[in-house]
Scaffold this motif. Structure first.
Motif, PDB file in Angstrom:
ATOM      1  N   GLU A 268       0.851  -1.181   0.000  1.00 17.08           N
ATOM      2  CA  GLU A 268       0.000   0.000   0.000  1.00 17.08           C
ATOM      3  C   GLU A 268       0.895   1.243   0.000  1.00 17.08           C
ATOM      4  O   GLU A 268       1.954   1.257   0.611  1.00 17.08           O
ATOM      5  CB  GLU A 268      -0.854  -0.041   1.261  1.00 17.08           C
ATOM      6  N   ILE A 269       0.447   2.296  -0.682  1.00 17.02           N
ATOM      7  CA  ILE A 269       1.161   3.576  -0.699  1.00 17.02           C
ATOM      8  C   ILE A 269       0.582   4.464   0.392  1.00 17.02           C
ATOM      9  O   ILE A 269      -0.640   4.559   0.538  1.00 17.02           O
ATOM     10  CB  ILE A 269       1.009   4.288  -2.070  1.00 17.02           C
ATOM     11  N   VAL A 270       1.452   5.081   1.166  1.00 12.76           N
ATOM     12  CA  VAL A 270       1.013   6.040   2.183  1.00 12.76           C
ATOM     13  C   VAL A 270       1.674   7.387   1.928  1.00 12.76           C
ATOM     14  O   VAL A 270       2.752   7.463   1.340  1.00 12.76           O
ATOM     15  CB  VAL A 270       1.331   5.561   3.625  1.00 12.76           C
ATOM     16  N   ASN A 271       1.014   8.427   2.349  1.00 14.92           N
ATOM     17  CA  ASN A 271       1.591   9.769   2.281  1.00 14.92           C
ATOM     18  C   ASN A 271       2.240  10.083   3.621  1.00 14.92           C
ATOM     19  O   ASN A 271       1.608   9.929   4.669  1.00 14.92           O
ATOM     20  CB  ASN A 271       0.513  10.812   1.975  1.00 14.92           C
ATOM     21  N   VAL A 272       3.483  10.518   3.577  1.00 15.57           N
ATOM     22  CA  VAL A 272       4.235  10.928   4.761  1.00 15.57           C
ATOM     23  C   VAL A 272       4.302  12.446   4.712  1.00 15.57           C
ATOM     24  O   VAL A 272       4.826  13.012   3.749  1.00 15.57           O
ATOM     25  CB  VAL A 272       5.650  10.309   4.758  1.00 15.57           C
TER      26      VAL A 272
ATOM     27  N   HIS B  18       6.305  13.125   1.159  1.00 20.51           N
ATOM     28  CA  HIS B  18       6.553  12.177   0.072  1.00 20.51           C
ATOM     29  C   HIS B  18       5.627  10.973   0.224  1.00 20.51           C
ATOM     30  O   HIS B  18       4.976  10.809   1.250  1.00 20.51           O
ATOM     31  CB  HIS B  18       8.019  11.712   0.081  1.00 20.51           C
ATOM     32  N   GLN B  19       5.600  10.161  -0.806  1.00 20.41           N
ATOM     33  CA  GLN B  19       4.881   8.901  -0.744  1.00 20.41           C
ATOM     34  C   GLN B  19       5.867   7.801  -0.364  1.00 20.41           C
ATOM     35  O   GLN B  19       7.058   7.885  -0.670  1.00 20.41           O
ATOM     36  CB  GLN B  19       4.223   8.572  -2.075  1.00 20.41           C
ATOM     37  N   ALA B  20       5.350   6.773   0.313  1.00 16.33           N
ATOM     38  CA  ALA B  20       6.183   5.652   0.726  1.00 16.33           C
ATOM     39  C   ALA B  20       5.371   4.373   0.657  1.00 16.33           C
ATOM     40  O   ALA B  20       4.136   4.401   0.620  1.00 16.33           O
ATOM     41  CB  ALA B  20       6.693   5.888   2.151  1.00 16.33           C
ATOM     42  N   LEU B  21       6.077   3.263   0.663  1.00 12.50           N
ATOM     43  CA  LEU B  21       5.437   1.955   0.705  1.00 12.50           C
ATOM     44  C   LEU B  21       5.199   1.586   2.166  1.00 12.50           C
ATOM     45  O   LEU B  21       6.111   1.705   2.990  1.00 12.50           O
ATOM     46  CB  LEU B  21       6.353   0.902   0.072  1.00 12.50           C
ATOM     47  N   LEU B  22       4.002   1.163   2.482  1.00 12.78           N
ATOM     48  CA  LEU B  22       3.706   0.685   3.824  1.00 12.78           C
ATOM     49  C   LEU B  22       4.248  -0.736   3.917  1.00 12.78           C
ATOM     50  O   LEU B  22       3.769  -1.636   3.238  1.00 12.78           O
ATOM     51  CB  LEU B  22       2.201   0.713   4.085  1.00 12.78           C
ATOM     52  N   LEU B  23       5.273  -0.953   4.754  1.00 11.66           N
ATOM     53  CA  LEU B  23       5.941  -2.249   4.831  1.00 11.66           C
ATOM     54  C   LEU B  23       5.350  -3.159   5.894  1.00 11.66           C
ATOM     55  O   LEU B  23       5.280  -4.368   5.704  1.00 11.66           O
ATOM     56  CB  LEU B  23       7.436  -2.055   5.083  1.00 11.66           C
TER      57      LEU B  23
ATOM     58  N   SER C   6       9.729  15.091  16.676  1.00 10.87           N
ATOM     59  CA  SER C   6       8.452  15.560  16.126  1.00 10.87           C
ATOM     60  C   SER C   6       7.363  15.325  17.157  1.00 10.87           C
ATOM     61  O   SER C   6       7.582  14.665  18.168  1.00 10.87           O
ATOM     62  CB  SER C   6       8.120  14.783  14.840  1.00 10.87           C
ATOM     63  N   THR C   7       6.186  15.824  16.848  1.00  9.64           N
ATOM     64  CA  THR C   7       5.030  15.430  17.642  1.00  9.64           C
ATOM     65  C   THR C   7       4.759  13.953  17.350  1.00  9.64           C
ATOM     66  O   THR C   7       5.311  13.381  16.403  1.00  9.64           O
ATOM     67  CB  THR C   7       3.790  16.281  17.295  1.00  9.64           C
ATOM     68  N   VAL C   8       3.916  13.333  18.145  1.00  4.31           N
ATOM     69  CA  VAL C   8       3.573  11.921  17.955  1.00  4.31           C
ATOM     70  C   VAL C   8       2.923  11.748  16.575  1.00  4.31           C
ATOM     71  O   VAL C   8       1.970  12.463  16.249  1.00  4.31           O
ATOM     72  CB  VAL C   8       2.622  11.444  19.072  1.00  4.31           C
ATOM     73  N   PRO C   9       3.448  10.824  15.750  1.00  2.00           N
ATOM     74  CA  PRO C   9       2.857  10.606  14.428  1.00  2.00           C
ATOM     75  C   PRO C   9       1.391  10.175  14.538  1.00  2.00           C
ATOM     76  O   PRO C   9       1.030   9.369  15.391  1.00  2.00           O
ATOM     77  CB  PRO C   9       3.710   9.474  13.846  1.00  2.00           C
ATOM     78  N   GLU C  10       0.553  10.746  13.659  1.00  2.00           N
ATOM     79  CA  GLU C  10      -0.872  10.432  13.625  1.00  2.00           C
ATOM     80  C   GLU C  10      -1.216   9.840  12.265  1.00  2.00           C
ATOM     81  O   GLU C  10      -0.855  10.397  11.233  1.00  2.00           O
ATOM     82  CB  GLU C  10      -1.708  11.699  13.854  1.00  2.00           C
ATOM     83  N   TRP C  11      -1.925   8.718  12.289  1.00  2.00           N
ATOM     84  CA  TRP C  11      -2.344   8.022  11.071  1.00  2.00           C
ATOM     85  C   TRP C  11      -3.818   8.289  10.803  1.00  2.00           C
ATOM     86  O   TRP C  11      -4.637   8.146  11.697  1.00  2.00           O
ATOM     87  CB  TRP C  11      -2.117   6.518  11.219  1.00  2.00           C
ATOM     88  N   ARG C  12      -4.094   8.671   9.553  1.00  2.00           N
ATOM     89  CA  ARG C  12      -5.482   8.928   9.160  1.00  2.00           C
ATOM     90  C   ARG C  12      -5.604   8.802   7.639  1.00  2.00           C
ATOM     91  O   ARG C  12      -4.895   9.481   6.903  1.00  2.00           O
ATOM     92  CB  ARG C  12      -5.879  10.344   9.595  1.00  2.00           C
ATOM     93  N   ASP C  13      -6.488   7.923   7.200  1.00  2.00           N
ATOM     94  CA  ASP C  13      -6.818   7.804   5.767  1.00  2.00           C
ATOM     95  C   ASP C  13      -5.592   7.670   4.867  1.00  2.00           C
ATOM     96  O   ASP C  13      -5.437   8.422   3.900  1.00  2.00           O
ATOM     97  CB  ASP C  13      -7.665   8.997   5.319  1.00  2.00           C
ATOM     98  N   GLY C  14      -4.706   6.734   5.179  1.00  2.00           N
ATOM     99  CA  GLY C  14      -3.544   6.498   4.312  1.00  2.00           C
ATOM    100  C   GLY C  14      -2.469   7.547   4.403  1.00  2.00           C
ATOM    101  O   GLY C  14      -1.639   7.665   3.493  1.00  2.00           O
ATOM    102  N   GLU C  15      -2.463   8.311   5.491  1.00  2.00           N
ATOM    103  CA  GLU C  15      -1.468   9.382   5.646  1.00  2.00           C
ATOM    104  C   GLU C  15      -0.967   9.396   7.090  1.00  2.00           C
ATOM    105  O   GLU C  15      -1.734   9.206   8.028  1.00  2.00           O
ATOM    106  CB  GLU C  15      -2.122  10.728   5.313  1.00  2.00           C
ATOM    107  N   VAL C  16       0.326   9.606   7.242  1.00  2.00           N
ATOM    108  CA  VAL C  16       0.912   9.812   8.562  1.00  2.00           C
ATOM    109  C   VAL C  16       1.418  11.247   8.602  1.00  2.00           C
ATOM    110  O   VAL C  16       2.101  11.707   7.687  1.00  2.00           O
ATOM    111  CB  VAL C  16       2.022   8.785   8.893  1.00  2.00           C
ATOM    112  N   THR C  17       1.009  11.970   9.641  1.00  4.67           N
ATOM    113  CA  THR C  17       1.402  13.373   9.769  1.00  4.67           C
ATOM    114  C   THR C  17       1.999  13.617  11.150  1.00  4.67           C
ATOM    115  O   THR C  17       1.646  12.948  12.122  1.00  4.67           O
ATOM    116  CB  THR C  17       0.212  14.328   9.572  1.00  4.67           C
TER     117      THR C  17
END
Length: 166
Positions: free
Chosen positions: A4-8, A21-26, A85-96
């Motif tokens: 799956e592709i995720v947005n970072v 960038h986009q990355a592969l979810l491993l 960074s702040t704690v990474p948050e995952w939502r709808d195929g994106e980690v911010t």
């Protein structure tokens, strides 16, 4: 193997776009969620032109921690690059997360250092970082300096996830 592709997406404290960038979810393990980028993939800082990476790398997004980490394939001179960074948050195929400037870096020759302390000091005034953000950033940087220097997991050697992108 398809991934799956995720947005970072890293932002600065004022919400402005930073590196993305986009990355592969491993996959996931006890350390967090791992993504990967192949050599030749690219990312952008803010709205600047894309930058192509000459090497493959994987990124770790830990759960409930104030940092992220990149593990670079050889021969990149930087072996490990941790962004406070702040704690990474995952939502709808994106980690911010919000980049808080401080970076813990281990070079392939073994040197370890804390980078961008001047930028952190400048931005904590410019963006008016709250006291808990300042405290969490400094504490995370100190813990990471110790963990990376001690070769504590997950910083001992190249993670097996790197084999998925090299």
């Amino acid at each position: 193997m398809s991934h799956e592709i995720v947005n970072v997406v890293y932002r600065k404290y004022d919400g402005s776009l930073h590196w993305h960038h986009q990355a592969l979810l491993l996959g996931e393990d006890e350390h967090g969620v791992w993504t990967g980028c192949l050599a030749g993939s690219s990312g952008r800082r803010g709205h600047e032109p894309p930058v192509a990476w000459s090497h493959a790398f994987v990124m770790l997004f830990p759960r409930d921690a104030w940092w992220t980490a990149s593990f670079n394939a050889a021969p990149n001179k930087t072996e490990i690059y941790c962004d406070i960074s702040t704690v990474p948050e995952w939502r709808d195929g994106e980690v911010t997360m919000v980049d808080l400037d401080l970076d813990v870096i281990r070079m392939r020759d073994g040197r370890i250092f804390l980078d961008d302390e001047d930028e952190f000091e400048e931005h904590l005034l410019r963006y008016a970082y709250p006291p808990d953000v300042i405290a969490n950033a400094r504490a995370s940087a100190a813990r990471l300096m110790e963990a990376v220097a001690a070769d504590a997991a997950p910083f001992a050697g190249a993670p097996h996830w790197l084999s998925h992108v090299t």
